[in-house]
Design an enzyme around this catalytic site. Sequence first.
Site, PDB file in Angstrom:
ATOM      1  N   LYS A   1       1.274  26.712  16.200  1.00 62.57           N
ATOM      2  CA  LYS A   1       0.889  27.387  17.437  1.00 62.57           C
ATOM      3  C   LYS A   1       1.479  28.776  17.498  1.00 62.57           C
ATOM      4  CE  LYS A   1       0.782  22.894  19.685  1.00 62.57           C
ATOM      5  NZ  LYS A   1       1.431  21.989  20.639  1.00 62.57           N
TER       6      LYS A   1
ATOM      7  N   MET B   1      13.770  25.746  21.638  1.00 60.21           N
ATOM      8  CA  MET B   1      12.892  26.924  21.777  1.00 60.21           C
ATOM      9  C   MET B   1      13.457  27.917  22.797  1.00 60.21           C
ATOM     10  SD  MET B   1       9.307  24.761  21.699  1.00 60.21           S
ATOM     11  CE  MET B   1       9.977  23.443  22.730  1.00 60.21           C
TER      12      MET B   1
ATOM     13  N   ASP C   1       2.770  21.430  11.597  1.00 59.87           N
ATOM     14  CA  ASP C   1       3.027  22.607  12.414  1.00 59.87           C
ATOM     15  C   ASP C   1       4.014  23.540  11.724  1.00 59.87           C
ATOM     16  OD1 ASP C   1       5.657  21.657  12.930  1.00 59.87           O
ATOM     17  OD2 ASP C   1       4.945  20.487  14.633  1.00 59.87           O
TER      18      ASP C   1
END
Length: 481
Positions: free
Chosen positions: A280, A392, A258
């Site tokens: 993503k 995040m 990722d």
Amino acid sequence: MDYLPVFLNLRDRLTLVVGGGAVATRKVELLLKAHARVRVIAPALHAELALYRDAGRIEHRAMLFEPAHFDGVAFAIAATDREEVNRAVAAAGEARGVFVNVVDDGSASSCLMPAIVDRSPVIVAIGSSGQSPTLARRVRAQIEALLPERLGELARLAGRARERVARALPDLNRRRVFWERLFSGSIATQVLAGSLEQAEAQLESQLAAAGLEDAAQGARAQQPCGEIYLIGAGPGDPDLLTLRALQLLQQADVVLYDRLVSEAVLSRVRRDAQRVFVGKRPGEHRATQERIHALLLQYARRGLRVARLKGGDPFIFGRGGEELDVLVAAGIPVVVVPGITAALGAAAAAALPLTHRGEAQSVTLVTAMGEGAEALDWRSLAAPAQTIVFYMGIAQLPRIVERLHAQGAPLERPVAIIERATLPEQRVVAGTLGDIAARAREAGVSAPALLIVGDVAARASRAAQAGASAGAAALERRGRA
């Protein structure tokens, strides 16, 4: 080649160690591990050697060395701090045809003791022909990092199965292929992960299939079984990868990674492995996760070894649990390798203890992204005497500040943002709930970054101030010079 490397079978054979100090103790312990009988000649014994004597594990003769002490001896080590004694031991051994190692004196030795990597029954011996024992030890340390701790278990499994494999696969070529696939496939992975019962069951299943099928069908039955490694890549610094992660990255045929996996970590992947980026994008998490599930199943069903490489730890905001559920439901073997989660890596890199007496009695890891953010217990998160780490959270920073303050957190509460933690470009932005959003905008902070809220975060401000003061003092000294 100056020396012939050999392995001596000293089980129940009499060996001689001359010397009773700390060095002699290490040599005695090595001989005992090899199941040798040990005779120690020394007027006095090191405390640990005395324990071995009292337990009946060694024979001790409290006297000075005499050549007659070699009677019945198969191998000897001279480990005193007196050169003349060590040389006398070497000469006596030569006269009787017994190999003698004189510690730290290669010229007097008829054999040398190597640096050893012990994964019994797999043993690696490293020597430098006596030129540099320190270099040999450094090579040993590097090999130690490469060889899994349970490699011996894999060797024992193979030893137990040798006769059964020979009966099931009488053809030499098919037998060789079977062993090659066993050592590089899911059976080996299960053993090295500690799942010995599962490995034994899978081995029995494969052997049964090989014995029942004809040659063509047997070849199909021995097709390798794909497997998945869910690996935590840590916070970014490749030196923080676990040994197990490094071993599996060198074994994987395909790596799905990722956007939080650094280039430095990817450089540790096997060079000929296929790399597939599955990062993503905002608003596309669900579609991308479904694609990841499909790719994992697709590659595994082709018999490939697949590393799913995730930033931090796969089970902490990494959706590793979802991937594990899909793979288990499909009957795909899975190995989970934990990683240093971003909160721990970032805090260590910034020298911020997440718990500290008098400042934080607990630590909570949360994410301000996704569907669960609205359901967070903001009143609990706003309470004092704790540390909250938001994953995040940079894009949601104003909202986080608003929610915490609304639930009673004072605007003076210390806050630190750690951007690109553990990497060379790491930055720490320190402030309070009242000014951290403005400071982050001014500094141009961007993901990946962690938000740490609590009294321990004040240490970041103090560290920054200390660094600035030291820098100013250095400039002043250079100016005066």
